[in-house]
Design a protein around this motif. Structure first.
Motif, short mmCIF file in Angstrom:
data_model
loop_
_atom_site.label_atom_id
_atom_site.label_comp_id
_atom_site.label_asym_id
_atom_site.label_seq_id
_atom_site.Cartn_x
_atom_site.Cartn_y
_atom_site.Cartn_z
N GLY A 1 0.80 -1.22 0.00
CA GLY A 1 0.00 0.00 0.00
C GLY A 1 0.83 1.27 0.00
O GLY A 1 0.32 2.35 -0.30
N ASP A 2 2.12 1.17 0.35
CA ASP A 2 3.00 2.35 0.30
C ASP A 2 3.24 2.74 -1.16
O ASP A 2 3.25 1.87 -2.06
CB ASP A 2 4.37 2.05 0.91
CG ASP A 2 4.32 1.83 2.42
OD1 ASP A 2 3.25 2.03 3.02
OD2 ASP A 2 5.37 1.43 2.97
N VAL A 3 3.50 4.02 -1.37
CA VAL A 3 4.01 4.43 -2.69
C VAL A 3 5.44 3.92 -2.79
O VAL A 3 6.25 4.12 -1.86
CB VAL A 3 3.95 5.97 -2.83
CG1 VAL A 3 4.66 6.41 -4.11
CG2 VAL A 3 2.51 6.45 -2.83
N ASP B 1 -0.59 2.90 -10.20
CA ASP B 1 -0.68 4.08 -9.31
C ASP B 1 0.58 4.23 -8.45
O ASP B 1 0.60 5.07 -7.54
CB ASP B 1 -1.93 4.03 -8.44
CG ASP B 1 -1.93 2.82 -7.49
OD1 ASP B 1 -0.94 2.06 -7.47
OD2 ASP B 1 -2.93 2.64 -6.75
N LYS B 2 1.59 3.38 -8.70
CA LYS B 2 2.90 3.40 -8.01
C LYS B 2 2.84 2.83 -6.59
O LYS B 2 3.81 2.91 -5.84
CB LYS B 2 3.52 4.81 -7.95
CG LYS B 2 3.57 5.53 -9.28
CD LYS B 2 4.51 4.88 -10.26
CE LYS B 2 4.63 5.62 -11.57
NZ LYS B 2 3.44 5.52 -12.46
N LYS B 3 1.69 2.23 -6.24
CA LYS B 3 1.60 1.63 -4.90
C LYS B 3 2.12 0.19 -4.94
O LYS B 3 1.90 -0.54 -5.91
CB LYS B 3 0.16 1.65 -4.41
CG LYS B 3 -0.35 3.09 -4.27
CD LYS B 3 -1.08 3.28 -2.97
CE LYS B 3 -1.43 4.74 -2.78
NZ LYS B 3 -2.88 4.95 -2.75
N LYS C 1 2.06 -3.51 -4.29
CA LYS C 1 0.96 -4.47 -4.16
C LYS C 1 1.41 -5.81 -3.60
O LYS C 1 0.58 -6.59 -3.13
CB LYS C 1 0.30 -4.71 -5.52
CG LYS C 1 -0.38 -3.48 -6.08
CD LYS C 1 -1.54 -3.07 -5.20
CE LYS C 1 -2.25 -1.86 -5.76
NZ LYS C 1 -3.26 -1.36 -4.83
#
Ligand code: BEZ
Length: 211
Positions: free
Chosen positions: A6-8, A130-132, A134
């Protein structure tokens, strides 16, 4: 720094075998897989790089860019790529980061000092458009990764992103999937025209929607 789901994904600029790149720009709208190798000219890493190169078409089909990292210099990478071609029969066809000063390895917490204080472990980060982050995987230096498993989890992540489904134990592409608990039965009926089997109120099975 610990990078969690969940972090970028931390951005960086790096020297690679394909030239200098800035990670987020290079990813663009694609999915991405960043994976670390403990060291150049080591046996397990040599087999892994050959195997990732051989399977690049599978990642392309999934709109996914792959990029490796090793804490050695570009000169060293250049010599090693010759060995990969010679022994594995596949030329390197994706960028390999030269992270000699371990900046990116530290940014992604790829060095686990109680395992080894200089080499990276075998990390895998799967990053969505979205660059998160996963998915993360961590293997010791002595265990080569399984490319089928990397492709399998990528398929699962992409299905979840596109169709509000989860994938059960040992799922592989084409198998039935699970309707996520967040959808009501009415919403599931509307969303899954092939229908779903309700084994329990919380366990609803539907054919893979994109097959
Ligand atoms: C290898 O890639 O073979 C390897 C690298 C570091 C330690 C052990 C094995």
């Amino acid at each position: 720094m610990t990078v969690r789901l969940g972090d970028v994904a931390p951005d960086f600029t790096a020297e690679t075998t394909d030239g200098t790149l800035t990670f987020h720009d290079w990813l663009g709208d694609s999915w991405g897989i960043l994976f670390s190798h403990p060291k150049d000219f080591t046996p397990v890493c040599t087999t892994e790089l050959g195997a990732f190169a051989a399977r690049k078409g599978d990642f392309d089909k999934r709109n996914t860019k792959i990029i490796g990292l090793s804490v050695d210099s570009l000169d060293s990478h250049a010599g090693w790529t010759g060995d990969i071609l010679e022994t594995q029969g596949t030329a390197l066809n994706f960028p390999l980061i030269a992270d000699e000063n371990r900046t990116i390895a530290n940014l992604y917490d790829m060095i686990h000092p109680n395992a080894n204080d200089t080499l990276t472990v075998r990390s895998v980060f799967i990053i969505a458009p979205d660059k998160k982050v996963k998915l993360t995987l961590t293997y010791p230096a002595s265990t080569g990764r399984n490319i089928d498993e990397v492709v399998r989890v990528l398929d699962s992540l992409q299905l979840t992103a596109d169709y509000s489904v989860a994938t059960p134990v040992n799922w592989v592409d084409g198998n039935d999937v699970i309707v996520v608990p967040g959808l009501s039965d009415d919403e599931a009926t509307a969303k899954f025209p092939k229908g779903f089997k309700k084994l329990k109120p919380y366990l609803r099975i539907t054919p893979q929607p994109n097959k």
